[in-house]
Design an enzyme around this catalytic site. Sequence first.
Site, PDB file in Angstrom:
ATOM      1  N   TYR A   2       8.824 -16.528 -92.081  1.00 28.79           N
ATOM      2  CA  TYR A   2       8.917 -17.308 -93.018  1.00 28.79           C
ATOM      3  C   TYR A   2       7.386 -18.393 -93.602  1.00 28.79           C
ATOM      4  O   TYR A   2       6.585 -17.391 -93.341  1.00 28.79           O
ATOM      5  CB  TYR A   2       9.558 -19.009 -92.628  1.00 28.79           C
ATOM      6  CG  TYR A   2      10.551 -19.776 -93.231  1.00 28.79           C
ATOM      7  CD1 TYR A   2      10.592 -20.206 -94.440  1.00 28.79           C
ATOM      8  CD2 TYR A   2      11.757 -19.408 -92.266  1.00 28.79           C
ATOM      9  CE1 TYR A   2      11.763 -20.231 -94.577  1.00 28.79           C
ATOM     10  CE2 TYR A   2      12.632 -20.362 -93.013  1.00 28.79           C
ATOM     11  CZ  TYR A   2      13.297 -20.627 -94.002  1.00 28.79           C
ATOM     12  OH  TYR A   2      14.700 -20.549 -94.124  1.00 28.79           O
ATOM     13  N   ARG A  13      17.081  -5.174-105.254  1.00 29.40           N
ATOM     14  CA  ARG A  13      17.712  -6.707-105.634  1.00 29.40           C
ATOM     15  C   ARG A  13      16.769  -7.289-105.595  1.00 29.40           C
ATOM     16  O   ARG A  13      16.312  -7.797-104.453  1.00 29.40           O
ATOM     17  CB  ARG A  13      19.032  -7.027-105.109  1.00 29.40           C
ATOM     18  CG  ARG A  13      19.908  -5.379-105.392  1.00 29.40           C
ATOM     19  CD  ARG A  13      21.170  -6.721-104.948  1.00 29.40           C
ATOM     20  NE  ARG A  13      21.981  -6.466-106.341  1.00 29.40           N
ATOM     21  CZ  ARG A  13      22.483  -5.992-106.861  1.00 29.40           C
ATOM     22  NH1 ARG A  13      22.891  -5.144-106.844  1.00 29.40           N
ATOM     23  NH2 ARG A  13      23.003  -7.080-107.537  1.00 29.40           N
TER      24      ARG A  13
END
Length: 401
Positions: free
Chosen positions: A46, A231
């Site tokens: 994170y 992507r």
Amino acid sequence: MKDTQIKKLIEAEKKRQKKVINLIASENYVSEDVLEALGSELTNKYAEGYAGRRYYGGNEIVDKVESLCIERALTLFGLKPTEWHVNVQPLSGSPANMAVYVGLVPREGKIMGMSLDHGGHLTHGHKVSASGKFWTQVPYGLNKNTELLDYAALKELAIAEKPNIIVGGYTAYPRVVDFKKLREVADACGALLMVDMSHIAGLVAGRAYPSPFEYADIVTTTVHKTLRGPRAALIFSRIDARELGKKIDKAVFPGLQGGPHINQIAAVAVALKEAATPAFKKYAAQVKKNAVVLAEELKHKGWKIISGGTDSHLILVDTWMNGQKNAQGAGAVPGKVASDALEAVGIIVNKNAIPFDTRPPADPSGIRLGTAAETTRGRKEKDFKKIAAQIDTVLKRVQGK
Ligand code: DSN
């Protein structure tokens, strides 16, 4: 992989990708290195915030990953870090465009973007997209005779409507865009100029298409089309007193997104390094050569090519021709019928509206073709001549059915 169900599906998709001729203009095949970065342990981390300003501990490595990606993005497009800022966290193209609007366009403001059926994108202000729900779109289109951008008409519209931002860069416009003229349009009404170069980014990187950076205030791009990355998306903005970058950064995080996908950012960095090589420059040139051959061959076989050809990786074919026969006497084929029939023989394209289309979006008048993916697989002009012949044969076989 222990999950045999997913493993089988991945294997099946790998086989499908190998088997088909992929002419989807927005797809490509990434390198093993890009895949390795995407599938790495970086996915476990994170990292809300930006390098050096995170909300979680343990970010000393991922800070380096993000900083390297930023450095490579600027280098690839020849930009100075004192003049251009880049945010590498957008998860994909739509959130990137949204972040620009959230950061820079006031509520009730106007986004001047090309209509979807003329080659724009949903996020250029279309009413079904949040960009058209929260802001008002000032739609523009192409000249009916030339099927090209008409910059004088754009200027007139911009002066009358006074949009806050003008979006250039398209999903189905095969020709070169005159970014200098778009700048003049923006200056005529005091709007920001944003270029969404998602489709052409790889060609710009490979110097096979003009760069928008000299003229734009903001440039957004996905990474997974001609640029051949994962992507993901990037937002470039000019550094000056307007503080565009600061506003966009805030819109990306905490405005729209939480923790960035660091594995994805690493994969972007890998792709950007690959795109800076001489081999990629050759690739970009070949993509364009292949597209020109494909367009010319289809034209010789009588099919109507929107705008008469291409300057990029992309070709829009009017297979329906208002229900008329083509120049060689072949019958009209609706876009959906064309795309389904091509898929049945392993040629993957997408049905696409053409400018001033009279047919519905679910079964429009044309198909869109692109050469980026098959060029990655090494196909050259002679191969695209054969592909054009195959397309012609299929379209003739299904006409009228
Ligand atoms: N879906 C992309 C394309 O095919 O052009 C744009 O987001």
